[in-house]
Design an enzyme around this catalytic site. Structure first.
Site, short mmCIF file in Angstrom:
data_model
loop_
_atom_site.label_atom_id
_atom_site.label_comp_id
_atom_site.label_asym_id
_atom_site.label_seq_id
_atom_site.Cartn_x
_atom_site.Cartn_y
_atom_site.Cartn_z
N SER A 229 43.50 18.75 -46.87
CA SER A 229 44.32 20.58 -47.49
C SER A 229 43.84 21.93 -46.53
O SER A 229 44.77 22.27 -46.31
CB SER A 229 43.92 20.70 -48.22
OG SER A 229 44.45 18.99 -49.33
N HIS B 21 41.57 25.30 -48.83
CA HIS B 21 42.37 25.97 -48.93
C HIS B 21 42.92 27.79 -48.71
O HIS B 21 44.13 27.98 -47.07
CB HIS B 21 43.78 25.93 -50.01
CG HIS B 21 43.75 24.81 -50.38
ND1 HIS B 21 44.88 24.67 -52.25
CD2 HIS B 21 43.80 23.59 -50.11
CE1 HIS B 21 44.88 22.79 -51.62
NE2 HIS B 21 43.76 22.42 -51.09
#
Length: 301
Positions: A206, A252
């Site tokens: 991610s 993220h």
């Protein structure tokens, strides 16, 4: 208006839309060849002394059917135009898939996850030796980027890699794209290591995918594309990041910041100092990752 080349009649375009690339009509673009004025997308752009040219004008201008060394096709970031502009993306997809399948093998998968996932320092109450990044296992910052357990997690990340990675690889070139992917992922791992609980494992691509998302925003802004779709995509991903449970939001955010910074250097670097600015920025972001890891390790030891 410049003269249209033979066989390419002018087509009417709605006032609120950009024209499509002459080789890829489905790709809207605000850039035109400085010689023939045909609209060209990032994959078709060739850096010229002033602006960009289309591949046909470059070949035709060389007089030999091949562009001279100084005018060989280049991406918007100065990278070489490859025959397969998605090769690195395919390799990354293959590596992620291979590790995912390995993690599913009974009796093997558990050890793979234990040894490759990102964890600051693993501790239990049964006298097992300490292990983790704080114990010198820095490789976990990288290996965790290729590790997935849940099928939905793997599927979403790989879809994001294909949708975002392919166009970025074509626009930046292989080496620059790979640097963007890996450093963004490492930045996400470093921020996770810095902020998350030391005994909390995390895994997934991610961080790198959010780096690609941030780079897509920068590239689309550079190309004068309609920014609304990518802003909606970014907002939705950030919403999921901070509202769903069991999400390593640190990865993220770290990947997104690194992706924006690196991409800005890639597409806005002045031509005369392009390599210095691009690779210097990559080195600075990587140095920030190293300093973050060193500082966190000092806190834990």
């Amino acid at each position: 208006m410049g003269q249209q080349p033979p066989g390419s009649p002018e087509k009417s375009v709605p006032a609120d839309r950009l024209p499509g690339c002459y080789r890829h009509p489905d790709r809207e673009t605000g850039i035109r060849c400085t010689r023939c004025e045909r609209p060209i997308c990032p994959e078709c752009m060739v850096s010229a002394s002033v602006g960009f040219q289309c591949p046909e004008c470059v070949r035709g201008g060389s007089g030999t059917g091949h562009a001279p060394a100084a005018n060989r096709p280049r991406t918007i970031a100065g990278g070489a135009v490859a025959a397969d502009p998605h090769l690195v993306t395919k390799i990354l997809l293959g590596l992620n898939a291979a590790v995912f399948l390995l993690a599913l093998i009974p009796g093997v998968g558990e050890r793979v996850v234990d040894q490759l996932s990102l964890i600051g320092r693993y501790q239990d109450f049964f006298g097992a030796p300490l292990e983790g990044v704080a114990e010198g296992q820095w490789y976990r910052l990288l290996t965790s980027m290729f590790l997935h357990q849940a099928i939905w997690h793997f599927a979403f990340n790989m879809l994001g890699l294909w949708w975002l990675g392919g166009p970025l690889e074509a626009a930046l070139g292989r080496a620059r794209y790979l640097a963007l992917y890996l450093i963004s992922g490492l930045a996400g791992s470093a921020l996770t290591y810095l902020i998350a609980a030391q005994n909390q494992p995390s895994l997934g691509a991610s961080g790198a995918i959010f780096g690609l998302l941030g780079a897509t925003v920068v590239l689309m802004r550079r190309m004068n594309y309609d920014m609304r779709p990518v802003f909606v995509l970014l907002a939705l991903n950030l919403l999921f990041t901070f509202t769903l449970s069991n999400i390593a939001w640190q990865a993220h955010v770290g990947g997104l910041i690194a992706g924006v910074v690196i991409a800005a250097a890639m597409v806005h670097a002045p031509r005369e100092r392009r390599a210095l600015v691009q690779w210097g920025t990559c080195a600075l972001v990587l140095a920030a990752v190293v300093l973050t890891v060193v500082a966190r390790t000092a806190m834990l030891t």
